[in-house]
Each structure stands twice: as C-alpha cells, then as structure tokens.
Design a protein around this motif. Structure first.
Motif, mmCIF file in Angstrom:
data_model
loop_
_atom_site.group_PDB
_atom_site.id
_atom_site.type_symbol
_atom_site.label_atom_id
_atom_site.label_comp_id
_atom_site.label_asym_id
_atom_site.label_seq_id
_atom_site.Cartn_x
_atom_site.Cartn_y
_atom_site.Cartn_z
ATOM 1 N N SER A 108 14.321 -1.215 31.806
ATOM 2 C CA SER A 108 15.117 -2.365 31.374
ATOM 3 C C SER A 108 14.439 -3.033 30.185
ATOM 4 O O SER A 108 13.256 -2.804 29.916
ATOM 5 C CB SER A 108 15.294 -3.380 32.510
ATOM 6 O OG SER A 108 14.047 -3.887 32.931
ATOM 7 N N ALA A 109 15.207 -3.849 29.469
ATOM 8 C CA ALA A 109 14.679 -4.572 28.315
ATOM 9 C C ALA A 109 15.581 -5.767 28.047
ATOM 10 O O ALA A 109 16.732 -5.804 28.502
ATOM 11 C CB ALA A 109 14.614 -3.668 27.085
ATOM 12 N N LEU A 110 15.056 -6.747 27.330
ATOM 13 C CA LEU A 110 15.867 -7.905 26.973
ATOM 14 C C LEU A 110 15.479 -8.432 25.608
ATOM 15 O O LEU A 110 14.392 -8.158 25.097
ATOM 16 C CB LEU A 110 15.748 -9.011 28.027
ATOM 17 C CG LEU A 110 14.429 -9.760 28.240
ATOM 18 C CD1 LEU A 110 14.225 -10.855 27.199
ATOM 19 C CD2 LEU A 110 14.397 -10.380 29.625
ATOM 20 N N THR A 111 16.373 -9.200 25.036
ATOM 21 C CA THR A 111 16.119 -9.877 23.780
ATOM 22 C C THR A 111 16.978 -11.135 23.736
ATOM 23 O O THR A 111 17.878 -11.310 24.559
ATOM 24 C CB THR A 111 16.413 -8.972 22.561
ATOM 25 O OG1 THR A 111 15.939 -9.595 21.374
ATOM 26 C CG2 THR A 111 17.901 -8.698 22.431
ATOM 27 N N GLY A 112 16.685 -12.022 22.791
ATOM 28 C CA GLY A 112 17.441 -13.261 22.714
ATOM 29 C C GLY A 112 17.626 -13.715 21.281
ATOM 30 O O GLY A 112 16.870 -13.329 20.380
ATOM 31 N N PHE A 113 18.653 -14.572 21.101
ATOM 32 C CA PHE A 113 19.005 -15.060 19.771
ATOM 33 C C PHE A 113 19.355 -16.542 19.872
ATOM 34 O O PHE A 113 19.856 -17.009 20.901
ATOM 35 C CB PHE A 113 20.208 -14.292 19.223
ATOM 36 C CG PHE A 113 20.042 -12.801 19.216
ATOM 37 C CD1 PHE A 113 19.627 -12.128 18.085
ATOM 38 C CD2 PHE A 113 20.298 -12.061 20.371
ATOM 39 C CE1 PHE A 113 19.463 -10.751 18.086
ATOM 40 C CE2 PHE A 113 20.143 -10.682 20.387
ATOM 41 C CZ PHE A 113 19.727 -10.021 19.247
ATOM 42 N N THR A 114 19.102 -17.272 18.808
ATOM 43 C CA THR A 114 19.473 -18.687 18.763
ATOM 44 C C THR A 114 20.361 -18.946 17.564
ATOM 45 O O THR A 114 20.276 -18.266 16.528
ATOM 46 C CB THR A 114 18.235 -19.597 18.669
ATOM 47 O OG1 THR A 114 17.513 -19.297 17.466
ATOM 48 C CG2 THR A 114 17.326 -19.412 19.868
ATOM 49 N N GLN A 138 20.496 -8.538 28.030
ATOM 50 C CA GLN A 138 19.684 -7.685 28.893
ATOM 51 C C GLN A 138 20.364 -6.342 29.106
ATOM 52 O O GLN A 138 21.597 -6.274 29.208
ATOM 53 C CB GLN A 138 19.491 -8.341 30.261
ATOM 54 C CG GLN A 138 18.845 -9.711 30.217
ATOM 55 C CD GLN A 138 18.744 -10.330 31.595
ATOM 56 O OE1 GLN A 138 17.917 -9.952 32.410
ATOM 57 N NE2 GLN A 138 19.616 -11.303 31.871
ATOM 58 N N VAL A 139 19.572 -5.289 29.209
ATOM 59 C CA VAL A 139 20.086 -3.962 29.515
ATOM 60 C C VAL A 139 19.119 -3.298 30.496
ATOM 61 O O VAL A 139 17.904 -3.483 30.402
ATOM 62 C CB VAL A 139 20.248 -3.110 28.230
ATOM 63 C CG1 VAL A 139 18.921 -2.926 27.514
ATOM 64 C CG2 VAL A 139 20.877 -1.759 28.542
ATOM 65 N N GLY A 140 19.641 -2.561 31.465
ATOM 66 C CA GLY A 140 18.761 -1.927 32.440
ATOM 67 C C GLY A 140 19.511 -0.942 33.316
ATOM 68 O O GLY A 140 20.740 -0.904 33.353
ATOM 69 N N ASP A 141 18.743 -0.124 34.020
ATOM 70 C CA ASP A 141 19.281 0.819 34.994
ATOM 71 C C ASP A 141 19.264 0.132 36.357
ATOM 72 O O ASP A 141 18.200 -0.091 36.933
ATOM 73 C CB ASP A 141 18.415 2.091 35.017
ATOM 74 C CG ASP A 141 18.943 3.148 35.979
ATOM 75 O OD1 ASP A 141 19.920 2.867 36.699
ATOM 76 O OD2 ASP A 141 18.369 4.251 36.008
ATOM 77 N N TYR A 142 20.449 -0.209 36.871
ATOM 78 C CA TYR A 142 20.563 -0.917 38.148
ATOM 79 C C TYR A 142 21.148 -0.038 39.253
ATOM 80 O O TYR A 142 21.168 -0.451 40.415
ATOM 81 C CB TYR A 142 21.462 -2.146 37.988
ATOM 82 C CG TYR A 142 20.922 -3.179 37.032
ATOM 83 C CD1 TYR A 142 20.087 -4.202 37.467
ATOM 84 C CD2 TYR A 142 21.242 -3.134 35.683
ATOM 85 C CE1 TYR A 142 19.594 -5.147 36.590
ATOM 86 C CE2 TYR A 142 20.755 -4.073 34.793
ATOM 87 C CZ TYR A 142 19.930 -5.074 35.261
ATOM 88 O OH TYR A 142 19.447 -6.018 34.377
ATOM 89 N N GLY A 143 21.624 1.159 38.897
ATOM 90 C CA GLY A 143 22.296 2.019 39.854
ATOM 91 C C GLY A 143 23.795 1.767 39.838
ATOM 92 O O GLY A 143 24.237 0.606 39.831
ATOM 93 N N LYS A 144 24.585 2.831 39.814
ATOM 94 C CA LYS A 144 26.041 2.693 39.695
ATOM 95 C C LYS A 144 26.637 1.879 40.836
ATOM 96 O O LYS A 144 27.433 0.966 40.619
ATOM 97 C CB LYS A 144 26.677 4.081 39.654
ATOM 98 C CG LYS A 144 28.193 4.041 39.565
ATOM 99 C CD LYS A 144 28.789 5.438 39.560
ATOM 100 C CE LYS A 144 30.315 5.391 39.561
ATOM 101 N NZ LYS A 144 30.920 6.744 39.582
ATOM 102 N N GLY A 145 26.254 2.206 42.083
ATOM 103 C CA GLY A 145 26.824 1.503 43.232
ATOM 104 C C GLY A 145 26.517 0.021 43.211
ATOM 105 O O GLY A 145 27.393 -0.808 43.481
ATOM 106 N N SER A 146 25.283 -0.324 42.879
ATOM 107 C CA SER A 146 24.887 -1.720 42.830
ATOM 108 C C SER A 146 25.651 -2.470 41.740
ATOM 109 O O SER A 146 26.097 -3.603 41.941
ATOM 110 C CB SER A 146 23.376 -1.828 42.576
ATOM 111 O OG SER A 146 22.967 -3.169 42.468
#
Length: 286
Positions: free
Chosen positions: A144-150, A159-167
């Motif tokens: 997973s990874a994240l970034t932010g902007f103002t 945010q982006v990540g592998d959470y599992g399809k079912g979840s």
C-alpha cells in the motif's frame, strides 16, 4: 496535447486549516496506512474517459476488469499514486499526508438520536473512526501507499493498497448503505461540543470494477467559532486492490477534483496491475 484545467476554487481564508486538523510528525508522502485504533490519539505504525452519471455501484462498461491481474507490489503501489499533473487546478503535493487528522471527525455518536437503536449508531461511529484514522477500507493485506495534496484550506488524501477482493466488496456494500443508515446524526466532540453529521451518496466516474462515493457534512465549532467541514469520500475496487480518496475542507469540497483523482487513479492502478508503467500525464503548461 494540452488538457484544459478546471477553474480553481476560491477558498475562504477566515478559517485556518490548523483549527481543524491535527498534524503529527512529518512522514513521507508514499507511506502506507494501517488500521490504527479509532481514537483521537490514534497513530499508525508504518507498513510496508469521461465522467459518467452511472450509479456508484454500477459495473464500468469502459474499463477492463483487473480481477486476474498480478498482485500489487510496493513499487507498484507507489507508481499507482496520482500526481499534481493528474489533479491540475493548483493542488500542491505534500510530504506529511500520513499524519493528517480532522478534529471534527473525532467524537462519540449519540446513540439516543437513532430510532432503530445501537446497530445504526455503531455503523456511524465506525464511519467517523475509520475516516479519522484513514482506515475506511480496513487493513491492507499486501502492499500500500499514500500521498496528499493541499489547495488553500482543502486537503486531498489519496491511498492505494491490496485489501483483498472479498474485503473490498464488503466495504463498498457497507459504504452504499450509509446514506440510509447514517443519514443524519449527532456527535459529541472531544471538547464536549455537539456536532451534526449528514451523509449522502455521491456519484463517481465509471472507473475500476466497483465504486462508491459519499459526501459528509460536519457542522460544529472550532476554537469557539462555528465551522462546517465538507468531505468527499470515494472508494474504487480494481481487482483485489483498492483506492480511497478523501477530499475537502472548511471552505467546501471540489467534487471535480475527487472525480479526477478517481478516474486518473484507476487508470494508473490498472496499468500497474497489468505490468505496465503508468503513462505520464500531459502537462497543461505551454
């Protein structure tokens, strides 16, 4: 090729961002979120097209499924993050997004305000707690990874990540139910003040394999002054990987930026999961 950018929002300057947000020690803009305890003192330890008016949960007819794609890697998660060029409209990328906290989201839901009892109040409490700790999609099972902007007093967390399809499917179904379950409710903040929260569904572009959008309006006080926080929340599933966007501030929310983040982000994630390098976003500058 040049892409015209939308007019930037005019943001009110009467309220400084610091009155709403608690920022801890700076962290990298590609850090990864974890499911921290949902309390005001929560801290996360590191772990490693055109816009459509389709229903938020409708399958996308324009984007291929990534269900059979490769698993998301750490480098892939970082490559899938959107950039300033993707957003346009004067957003500035920052390096402390993993420490952002919205104080108006911290508080205890008033159970007595629900006619159907404790179950609905628990869903609404979970919504606020998970937004406060940036864990609305749960705990990633992979990279997973994240970034932010103002932009003025507005903040966009991506945010982006592998959470599992079912979840992810369960999370999207749960989010879809919230405008009915948590239509409007009352919260007692950590300072003892009362706040009113409204939750409505918000349409998203046809992107990924599934999606759901919400808009929250939180009315309360900050430093003894009345204030309203408006926040877009958008989640997208691409195979077993997910995207979460939160965007807004005391001056309102730019829904167009939320839509752009979803559309550009889903395309980047699909390219990464197909083993490709995301194409650079064309510059809007001459």
């Amino acid at each position: 090729m040049h892409r015209p950018s939308r007019p930037a929002r005019v943001l009110a300057s009467a309220l400084a961002t610091g009155t709403l947000l608690v920022t801890s020690a700076c962290a990298g803009d590609t850090g990864t979120p974890e499911a921290a305890p949902a309390t005001p003192a929560a801290k996360r330890s590191p772990s490693s097209p055109s816009v459509s008016s389709l229903s938020p949960s409708s399958p996308s007819p324009t984007t291929p499924s990534a269900s059979a794609s490769r698993a998301l890697t750490t480098n892939g998660a970082k490559a899938a993050l959107i950039t300033e060029a993707d957003l346009e409209d004067g957003w500035t990328q920052v390096n402390n997004a993993s420490s952002w906290r919205d104080k108006l989201l911290a508080g205890k839901v008033d159970v007595a305000s629900f006619l159907n009892g404790r179950t609905s109040s628990q869903d609404c409490q979970k919504l606020l707690d998970s937004l406060y700790s940036d864990t609305l999609l749960g705990r990633p099972v992979g990279a997973s990874a994240l970034t932010g902007f103002t932009q003025g007093d507005a903040r966009l967390l991506y945010q982006v990540g592998d959470y599992g399809k079912g979840s992810l499917e369960k999370s999207l179904d749960w989010m879809k139910s919230l405008p009915d379950t948590c239509d409007q409710f009352t919260v007692t903040g950590t300072d003892g003040g009362k706040r009113t929260v409204q939750v409505v569904s918000s349409p998203l572009p046809a992107a990924g394999d599934g999606r759901q959008g919400l808009t929250l309006t939180v009315q309360g006080t900050s430093n003894a002054e009345p204030v309203t926080l408006k926040l877009d929340v958008a989640a997208v599933r691409v195979g077993s990987s997910g995207i979460l966007v939160t965007n807004g501030g005391p001056s309102g929310v730019d829904h167009g930026s939320t839509e752009t983040a979803v559309q550009q982000g889903a395309q980047r994630l699909q390219q990464v999961l197909a083993g490709k390098t995301p194409s650079p976003t064309p510059s809007t500058l001459d």
